[in-house]
Each structure stands twice: as structure tokens, then as C-alpha cells.
Design a protein around this motif. Structure first.
Motif, PDB file in Angstrom:
ATOM      1  N   MET A 124       0.848  -1.188   0.000  1.00 41.66           N
ATOM      2  CA  MET A 124       0.000   0.000   0.000  1.00 41.66           C
ATOM      3  C   MET A 124       0.883   1.237   0.000  1.00 41.66           C
ATOM      4  SD  MET A 124      -3.330   0.759   2.265  1.00 41.66           S
ATOM      5  CE  MET A 124      -2.722   1.433   3.779  1.00 41.66           C
ATOM      6  N   PHE A 125       1.266   1.658  -1.181  1.00 42.04           N
ATOM      7  CA  PHE A 125       2.169   2.798  -1.337  1.00 42.04           C
ATOM      8  C   PHE A 125       1.365   3.974  -1.882  1.00 42.04           C
ATOM      9  CE2 PHE A 125       5.688   5.016  -3.608  1.00 42.04           C
ATOM     10  CZ  PHE A 125       6.454   5.277  -2.494  1.00 42.04           C
ATOM     11  N   LYS A 126       0.550   4.546  -1.018  1.00 40.49           N
ATOM     12  CA  LYS A 126      -0.288   5.674  -1.397  1.00 40.49           C
ATOM     13  C   LYS A 126       0.175   6.920  -0.659  1.00 40.49           C
ATOM     14  CE  LYS A 126      -3.591   3.193  -3.501  1.00 40.49           C
ATOM     15  NZ  LYS A 126      -3.518   3.110  -4.898  1.00 40.49           N
ATOM     16  N   ARG A 127      -0.186   8.063  -1.206  1.00 42.16           N
ATOM     17  CA  ARG A 127       0.267   9.335  -0.653  1.00 42.16           C
ATOM     18  C   ARG A 127      -0.243   9.558   0.773  1.00 42.16           C
ATOM     19  NH1 ARG A 127      -2.451  14.149  -0.725  1.00 42.16           N
ATOM     20  NH2 ARG A 127      -3.892  13.263  -2.210  1.00 42.16           N
ATOM     21  N   GLU A 128      -1.515   9.301   1.032  1.00 43.73           N
ATOM     22  CA  GLU A 128      -2.080   9.604   2.350  1.00 43.73           C
ATOM     23  C   GLU A 128      -1.429   8.787   3.467  1.00 43.73           C
ATOM     24  OE1 GLU A 128      -4.038   8.877  -0.303  1.00 43.73           O
ATOM     25  OE2 GLU A 128      -5.040  10.765  -0.731  1.00 43.73           O
ATOM     26  N   VAL A 179       4.028   5.492 -12.580  1.00 48.59           N
ATOM     27  CA  VAL A 179       2.571   5.466 -12.678  1.00 48.59           C
ATOM     28  C   VAL A 179       1.997   4.190 -12.079  1.00 48.59           C
ATOM     29  CG1 VAL A 179       0.640   5.459 -14.306  1.00 48.59           C
ATOM     30  CG2 VAL A 179       2.589   6.940 -14.703  1.00 48.59           C
ATOM     31  N   GLN A 180       2.709   3.085 -12.205  1.00 46.00           N
ATOM     32  CA  GLN A 180       2.188   1.804 -11.739  1.00 46.00           C
ATOM     33  C   GLN A 180       2.002   1.748 -10.231  1.00 46.00           C
ATOM     34  OE1 GLN A 180       4.835  -1.120 -13.357  1.00 46.00           O
ATOM     35  NE2 GLN A 180       4.011  -0.915 -15.404  1.00 46.00           N
ATOM     36  N   PRO A 228      -5.443   6.516  -8.721  1.00 46.58           N
ATOM     37  CA  PRO A 228      -5.431   5.264  -9.473  1.00 46.58           C
ATOM     38  C   PRO A 228      -5.287   5.556 -10.966  1.00 46.58           C
ATOM     39  CG  PRO A 228      -7.287   5.324  -7.950  1.00 46.58           C
ATOM     40  CD  PRO A 228      -6.660   6.679  -7.923  1.00 46.58           C
ATOM     41  N   ALA A 229      -4.417   4.833 -11.618  1.00 42.81           N
ATOM     42  CA  ALA A 229      -4.184   5.025 -13.048  1.00 42.81           C
ATOM     43  C   ALA A 229      -4.300   3.690 -13.758  1.00 42.81           C
ATOM     44  CB  ALA A 229      -2.792   5.618 -13.271  1.00 42.81           C
ATOM     45  N   LEU A 230      -4.847   3.738 -14.955  1.00 40.30           N
ATOM     46  CA  LEU A 230      -4.935   2.533 -15.763  1.00 40.30           C
ATOM     47  C   LEU A 230      -3.615   2.369 -16.499  1.00 40.30           C
ATOM     48  CD1 LEU A 230      -8.515   3.014 -17.216  1.00 40.30           C
ATOM     49  CD2 LEU A 230      -7.818   1.569 -15.308  1.00 40.30           C
TER      50      LEU A 230
END
Length: 115
Positions: free
Chosen positions: A1-5, A50-51, A57-59
Motif C-alpha cells: 500500500m504505497f499511497k500518498r495519504e 505510474v504503476q 489510481p491510473a490505468l
């Protein structure tokens, strides 16, 4: 879980704990640079890959597609070089998407019609 928040939350908690340790336990102040540098490095990695979906979330892949494909896009046309691109596309039976600009269309309407 490598998210900004979550990354920012963890680093904020670490910053508070580090502030306590520096002022109460006499830790060296350069730990602020280490913590800030680590946060900055993780943010740069998350921003440039991007991945990882760090910000949003990016496709970046479609599991339903088994063949590897690419999409060709051309921006800011039509331009005199667009004719050469169209010839190459026709030669190899390839498709592309052209994003045209209004004043370029006015300058080269015949090329726009070929697109």
C-alpha cells in the motif's frame, strides 16, 4: 500500500516523535534531514512511477488484453511533417490518433482532410 495519504500520515507521526526525541532526549538535529530526505525520495519515486498509483489510481494495464500493443498519438498538428507520418502509417497499415490545433487546421486544411 504505497499511497500518498498513508505515507504522509506515517511521516507526520514520525516527525512528531522525532521532534520529541530531539528536544527531550537530545538526539542530533540531522535526523530531521534524514527523515525529510526519506519522505522526499519516496514521494519522488511515487510521482514518477505510474504503476504505483501514488496520487491517483491510473490505468496502466488491461488484464483482458493478451497481446502487447501500443497506441500512437501525434499532437499539435496538422504540420507539414504529418504527410510523411501518414505515408508511413499507410505503408505499415497502422493506425494512430491525431490531436489537432485549430489555427494549425486553418493553416493546413488539406493535410487535415488527409488525416
Amino acid at each position: 500500500m504505497f499511497k500518498r495519504e498513508p505515507v504522509n500520515t506515517v511521516f507526520f507521526i514520525l516527525l512528531v516523535l522525532l521532534t520529541y526525541a530531539v528536544f527531550q532526549c537530545q538526539w542530533p538535529i540531522y535526523w530531521f534531514l534524514i527523515l525529510g530526505g526519506t519522505w522526499f525520495l519516496l514521494t519522488i519515486i511515487g510521482s514518477t512511477n505510474v504503476q504505483l498509483n501514488y496520487f491517483y489510481p491510473a490505468l496502466h494495464k488491461n488484464p483482458g488484453v493478451v497481446q502487447q500493443k501500443i497506441a500512437l498519438t501525434f499532437d499539435d498538428g496538422p504540420h507539414p511533417n504529418t504527410i510523411l507520418i501518414l505515408k508511413l502509417l499507410k505503408k505499415y497499415n497502422a493506425k494512430a490518433t491525431f490531436f489537432c490545433i485549430g489555427h494549425c487546421i486553418d493553416e493546413h486544411p488539406e493535410i487535415f482532410k488527409q488525416i
